[in-house]
Design an enzyme around this catalytic site. Structure first.
Site, PDB file in Angstrom:
ATOM      1  N   THR A  13       0.835  -1.209   0.000  1.00  0.00           N
ATOM      2  CA  THR A  13       0.000   0.000   0.000  1.00  0.00           C
ATOM      3  C   THR A  13       0.870   1.259   0.000  1.00  0.00           C
ATOM      4  OG1 THR A  13      -1.625  -1.240   1.275  1.00  0.00           O
ATOM      5  CG2 THR A  13      -1.881   1.154   1.241  1.00  0.00           C
ATOM      6  N   LYS A 105       5.534   2.216  12.796  1.00  0.00           N
ATOM      7  CA  LYS A 105       5.372   2.609  14.213  1.00  0.00           C
ATOM      8  C   LYS A 105       5.601   1.457  15.163  1.00  0.00           C
ATOM      9  CE  LYS A 105       1.113   1.932  12.316  1.00  0.00           C
ATOM     10  NZ  LYS A 105       0.458   2.441  11.129  1.00  0.00           N
ATOM     11  N   VAL A 132       3.301   8.137  12.309  1.00  0.00           N
ATOM     12  CA  VAL A 132       2.212   8.632  13.162  1.00  0.00           C
ATOM     13  C   VAL A 132       1.268   9.518  12.350  1.00  0.00           C
ATOM     14  CG1 VAL A 132       1.625   9.897  15.266  1.00  0.00           C
ATOM     15  CG2 VAL A 132       3.774   8.630  15.171  1.00  0.00           C
ATOM     16  N   GLY A 134      -0.361   9.265   9.514  1.00  0.00           N
ATOM     17  CA  GLY A 134      -0.318   9.329   8.048  1.00  0.00           C
ATOM     18  C   GLY A 134       0.028  10.699   7.491  1.00  0.00           C
ATOM     19  N   ILE A 136      -0.785  13.726   8.329  1.00  0.00           N
ATOM     20  CA  ILE A 136      -0.642  14.918   9.193  1.00  0.00           C
ATOM     21  C   ILE A 136       0.837  15.081   9.569  1.00  0.00           C
ATOM     22  CG2 ILE A 136      -1.297  15.972  11.387  1.00  0.00           C
ATOM     23  CD1 ILE A 136      -3.806  14.228  11.413  1.00  0.00           C
ATOM     24  N   GLU A 190      -8.255  -4.496   9.860  1.00  0.00           N
ATOM     25  CA  GLU A 190      -7.670  -5.782   9.480  1.00  0.00           C
ATOM     26  C   GLU A 190      -8.538  -6.907  10.062  1.00  0.00           C
ATOM     27  OE1 GLU A 190      -3.891  -6.146   8.762  1.00  0.00           O
ATOM     28  OE2 GLU A 190      -3.982  -4.049   8.134  1.00  0.00           O
ATOM     29  N   LYS A 205       1.843   4.851  18.459  1.00  0.00           N
ATOM     30  CA  LYS A 205       1.960   6.226  17.940  1.00  0.00           C
ATOM     31  C   LYS A 205       2.112   7.235  19.077  1.00  0.00           C
ATOM     32  CE  LYS A 205      -0.897   4.994  13.982  1.00  0.00           C
ATOM     33  NZ  LYS A 205      -2.283   4.919  13.526  1.00  0.00           N
TER      34      LYS A 205
END
Ligand SMILES: NC(=O)c1ccc[n+]([C@@H]2O[C@H](COP(=O)([O-])OP(=O)(O)OC[C@H]3O[C@@H](n4cnc5c(N)ncnc54)[C@H](OP(=O)(O)O)[C@@H]3O)[C@@H](O)[C@H]2O)c1
Length: 434
Positions: A13, A105, A132, A134, A136, A190, A205
């Site tokens: 991904t 992480k 942490v 994504g 941001i 998941e 995180k």
């Protein structure tokens, strides 16, 4: 223009997202940093697999060593996840003097201290913006934007999966299992969802953010972590009647006195009027309170191919600049300081509380319960008791004043031992962001 050759370990991904973003925005990035980043090699497990990005087969290998030890590769992005091969990859790259970018992480949480020590030893930086929240840019903001601040508090909705589940439970009134199933259908959770719903991903995180904010690498075992499995639609509804929303919050708080820092992850009631209550779906938000800057708020996509690729590219740009200027002028991504500090044990952490007790509706019950709290020196600020018929089991909700967690746990145990209670006491902490 100088060229920087990037080797990527992992074409899933995030790896595919990084490759694709570099295809689209590579020239823009080059014009901004004055260096052209070129993907030189990518290691994957299965080169025949169909991927989200059109990666030429000629770039692929199944042996990460061919990427890390390729003399042409100057910069390595570890994007495979896990804590075994990924650790080997990062240590090997750093030892070779190559800067590393990671989104991992779980690995940083477990081995951050070792990895940053290796980075210092071998003079190669380890970048981790994508680990942490994504998209941001919270790592860079804490490290650079707030470098002149003491971080008095940080509150984070840092797990998009849990936030999606809790949002669905609140807005659609569905139960936990139905919300998890929907999160799995949408690709947010998941199978099994344990890492997210039990709070461990959020703890990884929050540990990284706390380490950065307070300068000592946080041992993940010291982070008090509670997930969201026990949140019920009834608690959502009762919290709503009291003007609150339940969110999974990571909290880092440094009290004015003492050297211990609160580093916790638990579902908490947040006031509906506060901006954190309106962060819905898979979005993340982080509120940082610095002693100079005051309150600042970050909001955005906390995961996903493109948001995470954006964060990886920002680290790739930093590392490329390091290479361009021979690493001379930049602060390393993690600088230990405040090393005399430690994580506060949960028993000593102060909070306000929402307590739900399922009790028989009969005279004297409320008096007996309130006397237990009084004995433990805990004040009650509000009582909510839905109208019931005598002899019926009803949920009795008590809002408690600020008290240490240890005292509240003790009082609840004493209440649970009494026959008047039907079922286990339910307790959530309340966070008013003060
Ligand atoms: N996905 C997100 O939204 C997100 C957000 C933030 C951070 N992250 C972090 O980013 C990292 C990557 O996540 P992801 O979602 O991209 O994972 P993923 O989709 O499972 O991709 C993992 C990739 O690594 C490759 N791989 C695994 N073991 C390998 C090995 N021993 N040698 C070579 N290649 C290997 C896989 O190869 P194949 O493709 O051939 O199987 C795959 O391409 C993780 O640390 C994750 O925590 C992810």
């Amino acid at each position: 223009m100088q060229q920087v050759n990037l080797g990527i370990i992992g074409g899933g991904t995030v790896g595919s997202g990084v490759y694709e973003a570099l295809q689209h925005n590579g020239s823009l990035l080059a014009s901004r940093i004055g260096a052209k980043v070129v993907v030189h090699r990518i290691a994957v497990r299965d080169p025949k697999k169909k991927r989200a990005a059109q990666i030429p087969r000629s770039l692929l290998t199944t042996d990460w060593r061919e990427v890390v030890f390729d003399p042409q590769v100057q910069l390595v992005a570890e994007l495979i996840g896990g804590t075994t091969t990924a650790r080997e990859v990062i240590l090997a790259a750093l030892k070779s003097g190559k800067p590393v970018v990671t989104a991992n992480k779980a690995l940083l949480s477990a081995h951050g201290e070792e990895l940053f020590a290796a980075a210092r030893k071998y003079g190669a930086n380890l970048h981790y913006e994508a680990s942490v929240c994504g998209g941001i840019p919270i790592i860079k903001s804490l490290r650079e934007g707030f470098v002149g601040n003491r971080i008095n508090a940080l509150y984070g909705i840092v797990n998009g999966t849990c936030n999606f589940i809790l949002s669905r439970m609140k807005l659609q009134g569905v139960d936990f299992a139905a919300a998890v199933a929907e999160a799995q259908r949408m690709g947010y959770a998941e199978t099994p969802p344990d890492l997210d719903v039990d709070g461990h991903d959020a703890a990884h995180k929050i540990g990284i953010l706390a380490s950065l904010a307070h300068g000592f690498w946080i041992n993940p075992k010291k982070i008090y972590t509670e997930g969201i499995r026990h949140v019920t639609p009834l608690d959502m509804k009762l919290a709503g009647q009291l003007g609150y929303t339940i969110k999974l919050l990571g909290i880092i708080k440094k009290p004015a006195h003492g050297s211990c820092v609160q580093v916790t992850v638990y579902p908490a009631l947040v006031p509906n009027g506060h901006v954190m209550a309106s962060v819905n779906d898979a979005y993340n938000a982080v509120l940082v309170r610095g002693d100079v800057v005051g309150d600042t708020l970050f909001y955005g996509q906390g995961a996903g191919k493109d948001a995470t690729a954006s964060a990886v590219l920002s680290d790739v740009a930093d590392a490329a600049l390091d290479l361009k200027f021979a690493n001379k002028h930049r602060v390393p991504p993690f600088v230990p300081h405040e090393c005399d500090s430690s994580v506060a044990p949960i028993a000593g952490v102060f909070s306000e509380y929402f307590v739900r007790l399922d009790v028989l509706d009969k005279p004297g019950v409320l008096a007996r319960i309130t006397s237990v709290f009084a004995r433990n020196n805990i004040g009650i600020s509000h009582v909510l008791q839905p109208r019931g018929r005598e002899g019926e089991i009803i949920p009795l909700v008590l809002m408690l004043h600020r008290a240490p967690n240890g005292a509240v746990t003790r009082a609840l145990k004493q209440i649970a031992d009494q026959p008047l209670l039907k079922g286990k006491p339910v307790m959530f902490r309340v966070e008013n962001f003060q």
